[in-house]
Design an enzyme around this catalytic site. Structure first.
Site, PDB file in Angstrom:
ATOM      1  N   ASP A  26      82.226 -89.464 -91.787  1.00  0.00           N
ATOM      2  CA  ASP A  26      80.866 -88.922 -91.826  1.00  0.00           C
ATOM      3  C   ASP A  26      79.862 -89.963 -91.336  1.00  0.00           C
ATOM      4  O   ASP A  26      79.884 -91.111 -91.779  1.00  0.00           O
ATOM      5  CB  ASP A  26      80.480 -88.514 -93.249  1.00  0.00           C
ATOM      6  CG  ASP A  26      81.324 -87.371 -93.776  1.00  0.00           C
ATOM      7  OD1 ASP A  26      81.914 -86.637 -92.960  1.00  0.00           O
ATOM      8  OD2 ASP A  26      81.402 -87.209 -95.013  1.00  0.00           O
ATOM      9  N   ASP A  64      84.578 -86.324 -88.416  1.00  0.00           N
ATOM     10  CA  ASP A  64      84.317 -85.299 -89.422  1.00  0.00           C
ATOM     11  C   ASP A  64      82.863 -84.850 -89.301  1.00  0.00           C
ATOM     12  O   ASP A  64      82.406 -84.503 -88.222  1.00  0.00           O
ATOM     13  CB  ASP A  64      84.659 -85.809 -90.815  1.00  0.00           C
ATOM     14  CG  ASP A  64      84.853 -84.670 -91.827  1.00  0.00           C
ATOM     15  OD1 ASP A  64      84.730 -83.493 -91.447  1.00  0.00           O
ATOM     16  OD2 ASP A  64      85.117 -84.959 -92.996  1.00  0.00           O
ATOM     17  N   ASP A 116      76.639 -84.902 -94.363  1.00  0.00           N
ATOM     18  CA  ASP A 116      77.329 -84.195 -95.442  1.00  0.00           C
ATOM     19  C   ASP A 116      76.733 -84.507 -96.806  1.00  0.00           C
ATOM     20  O   ASP A 116      76.377 -85.656 -97.090  1.00  0.00           O
ATOM     21  CB  ASP A 116      78.808 -84.574 -95.454  1.00  0.00           C
ATOM     22  CG  ASP A 116      79.623 -83.810 -94.416  1.00  0.00           C
ATOM     23  OD1 ASP A 116      79.006 -83.123 -93.570  1.00  0.00           O
ATOM     24  OD2 ASP A 116      80.863 -83.897 -94.450  1.00  0.00           O
ATOM     25  N   ARG A 173      79.019 -75.518 -88.601  1.00  0.00           N
ATOM     26  CA  ARG A 173      78.365 -76.211 -89.716  1.00  0.00           C
ATOM     27  C   ARG A 173      77.013 -76.799 -89.322  1.00  0.00           C
ATOM     28  O   ARG A 173      76.826 -78.008 -89.293  1.00  0.00           O
ATOM     29  CB  ARG A 173      79.260 -77.311 -90.304  1.00  0.00           C
ATOM     30  CG  ARG A 173      80.585 -76.801 -90.817  1.00  0.00           C
ATOM     31  CD  ARG A 173      81.381 -77.887 -91.518  1.00  0.00           C
ATOM     32  NE  ARG A 173      82.656 -77.382 -92.007  1.00  0.00           N
ATOM     33  CZ  ARG A 173      83.537 -78.086 -92.709  1.00  0.00           C
ATOM     34  NH1 ARG A 173      83.269 -79.345 -93.003  1.00  0.00           N
ATOM     35  NH2 ARG A 173      84.665 -77.547 -93.107  1.00  0.00           N
TER      36      ARG A 173
END
Length: 516
Positions: A161, A190, A194, A243
């Site tokens: 991340d 990734d 987040d 996302r």
């Protein structure tokens, strides 16, 4: 899942190479504190002020960033860390100290509060090195680039991340940051942004997220629904698979963002989540809003969005796209004021303002860029030895000085007057873990802001609280954690800070009050 991101990277990288070859000049930023003020949900819950009021230090390595955190008087002493240059694995190591909890291989902001990290000069690039925020509050990240953080391959950092938040995080403002990868999960990357495990009151503004399989998530699984109150505005999402964000439970406010080339899905509201989606511009994308890859529905309120060459899949058991004619299926109220740019000009204003090294420009609310005024801060220091402090210093006169005070209880050796004497070495503490402490005047004062400062060694003890009009009993604001608290200007002769939960014995060193 297909990895359309990787297939499009060659052209993007070629463009970057051309820019580098011709030597395009980027505006240099000289600042000594965060510029502007936190917007959206980061302005709620007492606000996000980062290291305002503390000392400013310089860092050109990750180790120096950690050293600055570790040299503070306490884990909550405010600090602004100006960063210039490339931060990578080779110059980032663990540093130990009583005021920090760092680690090698990433920038670790763990169990700390009141920190600003801002890129200055020719810019700050975190290369293959992520920023991890855990059990922390009141954090500002501004004017930095974070790129190519991997969870597999070599080197790895932060679980892949670019920015990751987890475990009781409160009040984070990420502003004018550029977050980018070079592919999707199969290439070792990734998420770019987040949030999980009880992360709340976050704003991502004027930022670029691009060339990644995953833009970011709010909630790590369908059962992780403790996150929310997140604002996304004036960001560019480009060349992303999905996302943008994925929202599991909670509330998000998503406005004035520019979305280009979303290949699989975009805003994925699921598992009871509610998203207010207004005045965004979606272009050359697929399934930009809906509930995807689950049968657990989410909800959305839509208005003013533009869908330019957007395609929609057919509904199915685990696919519920909002289009081709998106309609609201919930309502969401937000507790802060904000200005909406018209969706038609969003691509242009975002292009001019979003990302690192753009001069920290913002929209003036009419689709024109402007530069906000810097937040005052101390002069930069060549060393990482900040002076003790516990909370940002506001403008105006502290109305508590010289006023009266009382409370519901007090522990041995403490006094009600200790909360209004300007002395951080003395404090008031209730008997037990809850109690009231009040400031009172002989005549009414109009108050719109208070600051609660905890005594050294007890920072983080205060849990949930209410600010109460002592004359009427009306609750003016509720939240958790000490720091700056703002509310509508109120005329009163007594104001009460009510601690409704805490860990250990809370110690209030100062209860400051400020006029409207």
């Amino acid at each position: 899942m297909r990895r359309a991101v990787a297939l499009r990277l060659q052209a993007a990288l070629a463009t970057a190479a051309i820019v580098a070859a011709v030597g395009v000049a980027l505006p240099a930023l000289q600042a000594s504190a965060a510029v502007g003020s936190a917007t959206g949900y980061a302005s709620a819950n007492g606000g996000t002020t980062g290291g305002a009021g503390g000392q400013t230090v310089r860092a050109t390595t990750g180790t120096a960033i950690h050293a600055a955190l570790c040299s503070r008087a306490s884990s909550s002493t405010p600090i602004t860390i100006e960063v210039e240059g490339t931060i990578n694995h080779g110059n980032t190591s663990k540093v130990s100290g009583a005021s920090c909890n760092t680690a090698a291989g990433l920038i670790e902001l763990k169990q700390i509060s009141n920190v600003t990290i801002i890129g200055v000069g020719n810019g700050a690039v975190f290369d293959q090195l992520g920023i991890h925020i855990r059990e922390a509050r009141n954090i500002i990240l501004q004017n930095v680039t974070i790129r190519n953080v991997k969870k597999s391959g070599s080197p790895t950092s932060n679980g892949g991340d670019a920015i990751g938040m987890e475990s009781g995080v409160r009040n984070v403002w990420a502003d004018h940051v550029t977050l980018e990868a070079s592919g999707g999960e199969s290439e070792g990357f990734d998420g770019l942004f987040d949030m999980k495990d009880d992360t709340q009151y976050v704003t991502l503004s004027y930022s670029i997220l691009r060339n990644s399989g995953r833009g970011g998530l709010i909630g790590s699984s369908e059962s992780d629904r403790s996150n929310g109150f997140i604002t996304f505005h004036h960001n560019l999402y480009e060349n992303i698979d999905s996302r943008t964000p994925l929202l599991r439970g909670g509330i998000a406010h998503i406005y004035n963002n520019s979305y280009v080339s979303l290949h699989e899905s975009g805003i994925n509201s699921r598992a009871g989540a509610r998203a207010k989606v207004e005045n965004n511009y979606f272009k050359d994308s697929k399934d930009v809003l809906g509930t995807f890859y689950t049968s657990e529905a989410g909800y959305w309120q839509v208005s003013g969005n533009i869908f330019d060459n957007v395609t929609w899949s057919s509904p199915g058991g685990e696919n519920n796209p909002a289009g081709p004619n998106p309609q609201s299926n919930t309502t969401v109220s937000v507790p802060y004021s904000y200005s909406l740019d018209g969706a038609s000009c969003v691509p242009n204003i975002v292009r001019q303002t979003a990302g690192a090294n753009k001069g920290l420009q913002v929209s003036n609310g009419s689709c024109s860029p402007q530069t906000p005024s810097p937040t005052p801060s101390a002069s930069p220091s060549p060393s990482a030895s900040p002076a003790p402090s516990t909370s940002p210093s506001p403008s105006g006169t502290n109305l508590s000085i010289g006023a009266g005070s009382d409370g519901s209880s007090k522990a041995d050796g403490t006094s009600y007057g200790n909360v209004r004497d300007g002395d951080m070495s003395t404090y008031w503490s209730p008997v037990g873990s809850t109690g009231d402490i009040s400031i009172k005047w002989s005549s009414a004062k109009t108050v719109s802001r208070v600051i609660i400062r905890e005594a050294s060694g007890s920072a983080g003890s205060i849990g949930s609280w209410q600010v109460i009009n002592g004359g009427t009993g009306a609750v003016l604001k509720s939240g958790s954690g000490a720091g700056a608290i703002t509310f509508a200007p109120t005329s009163l002769s007594k104001i009460t800070f009510r601690i409704t939960s805490s860990t250990g014995a809370p110690k209030v060193a100062e209860f400051e009050t400020y006029a409207a």
